[in-house]
Design an enzyme around this catalytic site. Structure first.
Site, PDB file in Angstrom:
ATOM      1  N   CYS A   1       0.824  -1.215   0.000  1.00 36.48           N
ATOM      2  CA  CYS A   1       0.000   0.000   0.000  1.00 36.48           C
ATOM      3  C   CYS A   1       0.853   1.258   0.000  1.00 36.48           C
ATOM      4  O   CYS A   1       0.673   2.136  -0.827  1.00 36.48           O
ATOM      5  CB  CYS A   1      -0.934   0.004   1.202  1.00 36.48           C
ATOM      6  SG  CYS A   1      -2.208  -1.236   1.037  1.00 36.48           S
ATOM      7  N   HIS A   2       1.762   1.366   0.943  1.00 30.76           N
ATOM      8  CA  HIS A   2       2.525   2.607   1.048  1.00 30.76           C
ATOM      9  C   HIS A   2       4.018   2.354   1.206  1.00 30.76           C
ATOM     10  O   HIS A   2       4.759   3.232   1.643  1.00 30.76           O
ATOM     11  CB  HIS A   2       1.992   3.470   2.191  1.00 30.76           C
ATOM     12  CG  HIS A   2       0.521   3.743   2.063  1.00 30.76           C
ATOM     13  ND1 HIS A   2      -0.427   3.004   2.717  1.00 30.76           N
ATOM     14  CD2 HIS A   2      -0.157   4.617   1.286  1.00 30.76           C
ATOM     15  CE1 HIS A   2      -1.626   3.433   2.375  1.00 30.76           C
ATOM     16  NE2 HIS A   2      -1.497   4.399   1.519  1.00 30.76           N
TER      17      HIS A   2
END
Lengths: 179, 434
Positions: free
Chosen positions: A143-144
């Protein structure tokens, strides 16, 4: 204090009526809170939700160098059978290199340091990190971009904490109880 | 406009009887005869469009709720049943899902209208602030609604967004568990999200009433941005009906054509394919993105390397709108007469769209593929991450630095004395009988 509140008819001073107003207002606020609390409290985890608090797992099902993902309290739990090389990497990493310093020994049970048990939920925003990816041989969160090492410790990216080690204990040599 | 006198005369006996008991017909009639600045352009039609959007969302939502089941085992299937088996269910759901996007298109244009023409300035601060409250409630409602189909994006969107609350120091963790109703996103979460998703639109409707009330006290702004003096009122205003009901009606027809284009020809183009996969708590989709209307704020969240800092920046980017009336130091409302500010406004538009684009990309992705780059602190300079940071910086600087400073420094163009002066030659204006 009481005397000043019940002064009679002084210009600009507190009167008995002021006292009644304040007391009535305070009682209304108190009653409001008491009415609101049960409603708010219903949103806390219910008894049956809390009852699903523990599971057992046979760690001998995991192959060396692999991980198994099990579901506990609606969340994924990683059980990883680490290779000697991975353990070596985790143990020899100096604590000064870590964002959230913790020794590898503190993250496994004594005598079972090949098995790493972690909550598989990125400490950034809760995505599931990908096994074996990233620069540190541990996990990489798609995701990040948070990167964890072979002890599940945060090494790079926005996550603030290491992957959480849940409460668990060895019931026998190969059987663990999580929760 | 607050001194607008009622011209309603009850005609029938029933109307007279009602007028002395509940003057609701008078209320409606006064609304329709409200003096409205005659120079309002089409940017002023989005208020009416937004009212229609809210009605559409509530009407379709009530029908959908008759078929939807808020349970983790049945939610996804019940949405598919709406799409396949319920009579006309596909239409109602596509209108509702695309209606959310249409609602946000209209609200962003409505807000930018207010920003450009200075509609937030005295005496209209409360209209603006209530509008910000509505916008915030809209975001909350849209997020809650997106969770309900219980697809992969629903689930992981809920996971990521609720985790934002967990970032708050000390109280974050207990509040997170309270909000979810358990240790993770599960049935209790879905149930309460459904309940709140049904509730919030009615809260929005309530705030809309306050928004309109404040509007009718302060009066409408107009493209010239000047207050209409009382003696000019007869010349410079027209009754709301039929002049502006017709104008709004025409804009609504055009807007509904756009709406229909999405509903009938590309109903899934604004959604995400992953949301047609049932929620799976053990598998994160490779690329989690929110709906397009939240992308700029999502980009700001990711721009900050610290978790709690990112959360603060994201909420701050909406929070700063609330204090906008006090950040703008210019006495001139309309940017028509503010040549310097107009340039900064145009850059702001580009930055806003740019932030939206960045929010949909992977942070590591290069902006210009193949361009040589180097690592600056925690990422490549030629990456979406640094572009997002530059845009985020401008977003905040626009409100917190540019607005106060430009208002003090710039020399505005001369402002017309009346709203008819720019369009009518002074002689002709003087010769008119009104």
């Amino acid at each position: 204090m009481t005397e000043s509140v019940v002064t009679i008819d002084g210009e600009g001073e507190a009167t008995r009526r002021d006292f009644i107003h304040i007391a009535a207002g305070a009682a209304a606020v108190g009653a409001g809170v008491m009415v609101a609390w049960p409603l708010i409290n219903t949103m806390n985890p219910a008894a049956d939700t809390l009852a699903l608090a523990s599971i057992e797992f046979d760690v001998s099902k995991v192959q060396e160098g692999q991980q198994v993902v099990i579901k506990w309290q609606g969340k994924p739990v990683f059980v990883r059978y680490r290779t000697p090389k991975e353990i070596q990497e985790a143990v020899t990493t100096p604590l000064t290199d870590l964002k959230d310093p913790e020794t590898d020994a503190a993250r496994v049970k004594a005598g079972h340091n090949q098995y790493l048990v972690l909550i598989g939920s990125c400490t950034h925003l809760g995505c599931i990190p990908t096994f074996g990816a990233g620069d540190y041989g541990g996990w990489f969160c798609p995701c990040h971009g948070s990167t964890y090492d072979t002890s599940g410790r945060i090494r790079k990216g926005p996550a603030p904490k290491n992957l959480v080690v849940p409460e668990y204990a060895y019931l026998s040599d190969t059987r663990i109880k999580i929760g | 406009m607050s001194d607008h006198e009622s011209t309603y005369v009850p005609k029938t006996g029933v109307e007279k009887w009602l007028d002395t008991r509940l003057p609701i017909v008078r209320f409606g009639a006064d609304y329709m005869s409200l003096p409205t600045p005659r120079n309002l352009n089409y940017w002023w039609t989005f208020g009416g469009i937004l009212a229609l959007c809210l009605v559409i969302q509530i009407a379709t939502g009530i029908v959908l709720a008759m078929h939807y089941v808020p349970n983790v085992d049945l939610a996804f299937a019940s949405v598919e049943r709406i799409m396949r088996d319920v009579n006309g269910g596909w239409l109602v759901r596509y209108v509702h899902a695309n209606g959310a996007s249409m609602f946000f298109i209209a609200v962003y244009l409505h807000m930018l209208r207010g920003l450009y023409y200075g509609s937030y300035k005295a005496p209209r601060e409360m209209i603006w602030i209530l509008g910000c409250v509505i916008f915030f409630l809209m975001i909350a409602t849209a997020f809650l609604g997106y969770v309900l189909p219980w697809g992969q994006m629903s689930f992981w969107g809920a996971e990521v967004i609720t985790n934002l609350i967990g970032a708050i120091p000390l109280i974050g963790e207990p509040v997170l568990i309270w909000l979810r109703g358990g240790p993770s996103i599960d049935n209790p979460t879905l149930n309460r999200f459904f309940s709140l998703h049904y509730l919030l639109p009615f809260v929005i409707a309530g705030v809309v009433v306050l928004h309109l009330w404040a509007l009718h006290v302060a009066g409408q702004n107009n493209p010239v941005g000047i207050l209409i003096p009382k003696e000019r009122q007869a010349k410079d205003t027209l009754p709301f009906h039929p002049y502006f009901t017709v104008k709004d009606g025409f804009a609504i027809i055009l807007f509904l054509m756009l709406f229909a284009l999405f509903v009938f020809f590309m109903p899934d183009s604004l959604g995400h394919a992953d949301n047609y996969i049932p929620a799976n708590a053990l598998q994160t989709p490779p690329h989690i993105v929110p709906e397009w209307y939240m992308l700029p704020f999502y980009a700001i969240l990711r721009a900050v390397p610290d978790k709690f800092g990112g959360v603060l920046a994201m909420f701050g980017s909406i929070g700063v709108l609330f204090i906008l009336p006090w950040l703008d130091t210019s006495k001139v409302r309309s940017m028509r007469y503010r040549p310097t500010m107009k340039v900064f406004f145009l850059v702001f538009l580009v930055v806003g769209v740019g932030l939206g684009w960045c929010g949909g990309q992977l942070p590591d992705a290069p902006v210009v593929p193949g361009m040589p780059s180097f690592t600056l602190f925690d990422g490549q300079l030629n990456s979406v991450l640094w572009l997002t940071r530059a845009f985020t910086l401008y977003y905040f600087a626009f409100f917190l630095i540019i607005m106060p400073l430009v208002g003090l420094k710039e020399t505005p163009l001369s402002i017309p004395l009346s709203i008819s002066e720019p369009v009518l030659p002074p002689v002709a204006d003087a010769g008119q009988k009104g």
